[in-house]
Design a protein around this motif. Structure first.
Motif, PDB file in Angstrom:
ATOM      1  N   SER A   1      -4.186   2.384   7.661  1.00  0.00           N
ATOM      2  CA  SER A   1      -3.452   1.237   7.149  1.00  0.00           C
ATOM      3  C   SER A   1      -2.798   0.436   8.268  1.00  0.00           C
ATOM      4  O   SER A   1      -2.743  -0.797   8.225  1.00  0.00           O
ATOM      5  CB  SER A   1      -2.383   1.701   6.147  1.00  0.00           C
ATOM      6  OG  SER A   1      -1.735   0.619   5.546  1.00  0.00           O
TER       7      SER A   1
ATOM      8  N   LEU B   1       5.832  13.027   2.541  1.00  0.00           N
ATOM      9  CA  LEU B   1       5.055  12.939   3.772  1.00  0.00           C
ATOM     10  C   LEU B   1       5.938  12.855   5.021  1.00  0.00           C
ATOM     11  O   LEU B   1       5.446  12.970   6.146  1.00  0.00           O
ATOM     12  CB  LEU B   1       4.152  11.693   3.693  1.00  0.00           C
ATOM     13  CG  LEU B   1       2.981  11.547   4.665  1.00  0.00           C
ATOM     14  CD1 LEU B   1       2.028  12.730   4.580  1.00  0.00           C
ATOM     15  CD2 LEU B   1       2.235  10.240   4.384  1.00  0.00           C
TER      16      LEU B   1
ATOM     17  N   THR C   1       0.842  -1.194   0.000  1.00  0.00           N
ATOM     18  CA  THR C   1       0.000   0.000   0.000  1.00  0.00           C
ATOM     19  C   THR C   1       0.874   1.239   0.000  1.00  0.00           C
ATOM     20  O   THR C   1       1.810   1.332   0.807  1.00  0.00           O
ATOM     21  CB  THR C   1      -0.920   0.029   1.239  1.00  0.00           C
ATOM     22  OG1 THR C   1      -1.708  -1.153   1.278  1.00  0.00           O
ATOM     23  CG2 THR C   1      -1.818   1.250   1.220  1.00  0.00           C
ATOM     24  N   ARG C   2       0.564   2.170  -0.871  1.00  0.00           N
ATOM     25  CA  ARG C   2       1.263   3.463  -0.866  1.00  0.00           C
ATOM     26  C   ARG C   2       0.282   4.507  -0.334  1.00  0.00           C
ATOM     27  O   ARG C   2      -0.738   4.791  -0.967  1.00  0.00           O
ATOM     28  CB  ARG C   2       1.732   3.835  -2.277  1.00  0.00           C
ATOM     29  CG  ARG C   2       2.543   5.126  -2.325  1.00  0.00           C
ATOM     30  CD  ARG C   2       2.962   5.479  -3.747  1.00  0.00           C
ATOM     31  NE  ARG C   2       3.731   6.707  -3.786  1.00  0.00           N
ATOM     32  CZ  ARG C   2       5.044   6.787  -3.628  1.00  0.00           C
ATOM     33  NH1 ARG C   2       5.740   5.678  -3.440  1.00  0.00           N
ATOM     34  NH2 ARG C   2       5.678   7.941  -3.663  1.00  0.00           N
ATOM     35  N   VAL C   3       0.597   5.041   0.835  1.00  0.00           N
ATOM     36  CA  VAL C   3      -0.314   6.001   1.450  1.00  0.00           C
ATOM     37  C   VAL C   3      -0.015   7.405   0.937  1.00  0.00           C
ATOM     38  O   VAL C   3       1.078   7.675   0.419  1.00  0.00           O
ATOM     39  CB  VAL C   3      -0.201   5.959   2.990  1.00  0.00           C
ATOM     40  CG1 VAL C   3      -0.607   4.599   3.513  1.00  0.00           C
ATOM     41  CG2 VAL C   3       1.209   6.312   3.442  1.00  0.00           C
ATOM     42  N   SER C   4      -0.973   8.293   1.117  1.00  0.00           N
ATOM     43  CA  SER C   4      -0.789   9.667   0.644  1.00  0.00           C
ATOM     44  C   SER C   4      -1.059  10.707   1.721  1.00  0.00           C
ATOM     45  O   SER C   4      -0.924  11.905   1.468  1.00  0.00           O
ATOM     46  CB  SER C   4      -1.703   9.937  -0.561  1.00  0.00           C
ATOM     47  OG  SER C   4      -3.065   9.728  -0.215  1.00  0.00           O
ATOM     48  N   SER C   5      -1.438  10.248   2.929  1.00  0.00           N
ATOM     49  CA  SER C   5      -1.726  11.191   4.011  1.00  0.00           C
ATOM     50  C   SER C   5      -1.528  10.508   5.350  1.00  0.00           C
ATOM     51  O   SER C   5      -1.467   9.272   5.446  1.00  0.00           O
ATOM     52  CB  SER C   5      -3.169  11.703   3.904  1.00  0.00           C
ATOM     53  OG  SER C   5      -4.090  10.651   4.192  1.00  0.00           O
ATOM     54  N   TRP C   6      -1.433  11.328   6.392  1.00  0.00           N
ATOM     55  CA  TRP C   6      -1.307  10.810   7.762  1.00  0.00           C
ATOM     56  C   TRP C   6      -2.507   9.951   8.124  1.00  0.00           C
ATOM     57  O   TRP C   6      -2.358   8.861   8.682  1.00  0.00           O
ATOM     58  CB  TRP C   6      -1.157  11.973   8.728  1.00  0.00           C
ATOM     59  CG  TRP C   6      -1.232  11.603  10.174  1.00  0.00           C
ATOM     60  CD1 TRP C   6      -2.335  11.593  10.969  1.00  0.00           C
ATOM     61  CD2 TRP C   6      -0.146  11.165  11.014  1.00  0.00           C
ATOM     62  NE1 TRP C   6      -2.014  11.187  12.245  1.00  0.00           N
ATOM     63  CE2 TRP C   6      -0.680  10.926  12.298  1.00  0.00           C
ATOM     64  CE3 TRP C   6       1.219  10.965  10.801  1.00  0.00           C
ATOM     65  CZ2 TRP C   6       0.106  10.495  13.366  1.00  0.00           C
ATOM     66  CZ3 TRP C   6       2.002  10.535  11.869  1.00  0.00           C
ATOM     67  CH2 TRP C   6       1.442  10.296  13.134  1.00  0.00           C
TER      68      TRP C   6
ATOM     69  N   GLU D   1      -4.563   8.304   6.202  1.00  0.00           N
ATOM     70  CA  GLU D   1      -4.530   7.047   5.451  1.00  0.00           C
ATOM     71  C   GLU D   1      -3.508   6.095   6.052  1.00  0.00           C
ATOM     72  O   GLU D   1      -3.719   4.875   6.110  1.00  0.00           O
ATOM     73  CB  GLU D   1      -4.214   7.340   3.986  1.00  0.00           C
ATOM     74  CG  GLU D   1      -4.381   6.151   3.065  1.00  0.00           C
ATOM     75  CD  GLU D   1      -4.127   6.514   1.612  1.00  0.00           C
ATOM     76  OE1 GLU D   1      -3.938   5.576   0.812  1.00  0.00           O
ATOM     77  OE2 GLU D   1      -4.102   7.725   1.283  1.00  0.00           O
TER      78      GLU D   1
ATOM     79  N   ASP E   1      11.568   7.636  -0.553  1.00  0.00           N
ATOM     80  CA  ASP E   1      10.395   7.005   0.046  1.00  0.00           C
ATOM     81  C   ASP E   1      10.846   6.010   1.113  1.00  0.00           C
ATOM     82  O   ASP E   1      11.869   5.318   0.954  1.00  0.00           O
ATOM     83  CB  ASP E   1       9.582   6.261  -1.010  1.00  0.00           C
ATOM     84  CG  ASP E   1       8.950   7.194  -2.032  1.00  0.00           C
ATOM     85  OD1 ASP E   1       8.932   8.422  -1.796  1.00  0.00           O
ATOM     86  OD2 ASP E   1       8.459   6.685  -3.070  1.00  0.00           O
TER      87      ASP E   1
ATOM     88  N   PRO F   1       5.585   7.946   1.154  1.00  0.00           N
ATOM     89  CA  PRO F   1       6.171   8.897   0.197  1.00  0.00           C
ATOM     90  C   PRO F   1       7.111   9.871   0.903  1.00  0.00           C
ATOM     91  O   PRO F   1       6.850  10.296   2.033  1.00  0.00           O
ATOM     92  CB  PRO F   1       4.953   9.622  -0.377  1.00  0.00           C
ATOM     93  CG  PRO F   1       3.790   8.744  -0.082  1.00  0.00           C
ATOM     94  CD  PRO F   1       4.120   8.037   1.193  1.00  0.00           C
TER      95      PRO F   1
END
Length: 264
Positions: A15, A223, A4-9, A11, A120, A220
């Motif tokens: 996860s 982040l 899983t690639r998260v995009s926010s805190w 998310e 990353d 990422p």
């Protein structure tokens, strides 16, 4: 394996606690061990594997000499697994890997090195209950007898050496165990270790053959500063995880990095 690639805190938090609900306990009790790495390209290679190409031949020599010279630090009658834990904890190259029960501690190690904030990061999430299903009966019975999900050094006394562990586990297997509470660092980091029944087999290779046992969360690089700031606010930092003057110095050094290394 799920990646899983998260995009926010937010998310990222969701996860972490995916599959954490345990209906029979009516509680959030995930059976995951977490390991955070600042570069997603890093593998789960041990310090022993990174030491030399012929590292398997060096393992016995390292442990024998550590025990010989550290006899005033650890009582002679302690189990082999106690000695191995102390050796790993103090930096001897071993086939153990450091893990934590805490996803937040794992996040610290993703974001502790500012020099790698352009890359990353990754959190490895390994289901130790799923891993232990592949153990031989004498070890699974030990877990069942104690009603435990991970081992302690006392529970592993029946395996008096790594050579015996390698012999018992055929084909190769992996297990997770909690080290003794030697100091505040072990306690504050909510630590546990993994070990594979071969000095030449990396845990990532073993997991590759058992994809149902783990997942990866890609962090990422954009982040990382937000995560670092929120961890510091939550008191997850070097000062807490490495009690003493060394941890304090690491924390202060990061707090006072030059402005040109900080985000705009």
């Amino acid at each position: 394996m799920k990646e899983t690639r998260v995009s926010s805190w937010n998310e990222l938090m969701d996860s972490f606690y995916e599959r954490a609900w345990t209906p029979n306990l009516n509680r959030f009790r995930p059976t995951f061990a977490f390991r955070g790495l600042p570069d997603a390209a890093y593998t789960l290679s041990t310090s022993l594997m990174r030491l030399a190409d012929h590292h398997a031949q060096l393992e016995g020599h390292l442990l024998r000499n550590f025990k010989k010279y550290a006899h005033r630090v650890v009582a002679e009658e302690e189990s082999f697994w106690y000695w191995l834990s102390v050796a790993q904890h103090h930096g001897l190259p071993t086939r153990l890997l450091d893990w934590t029960f805490s996803p937040y501690v794992a996040l610290h190690f993703v974001t502790a090195c500012v020099d790698l904030f352009d890359r990353d990061g990754v959190i490895w999430c390994v289901d130790y209950k799923a891993v232990h299903r592949h153990l031989p009966p004498q070890l699974t019975e030990s877990l069942a007898k104690e009603g435990a999900d991970v081992f302690t050094v006392e529970m592993l006394r029946q395996i008096p050496s790594l050579a015996e562990f390698d012999r018992v586990c055929d084909p190769a297997c992996a297990l997770f165990f909690e080290p003794p509470s030697m100091d505040e660092r072990i306690i504050n980091q909510y630590a546990l270790f993994s070990v594979v029944s071969s000095p030449t087999l990396g845990l990532n290779d073993w997991l590759g053959e058992h994809p149902e046992s783990y997942r990866k969360i890609i962090i990422p690089h954009a982040l990382k500063w937000e995560i670092r700031d929120k961890l510091d606010q939550a008191n997850i930092n070097e000062r807490v995880l490495f009690p003493g003057l060394d941890g304090l110095s690491r924390w202060l050094r990061r707090q006072y990095i030059p402005m040109n290394l900080q985000p705009p």
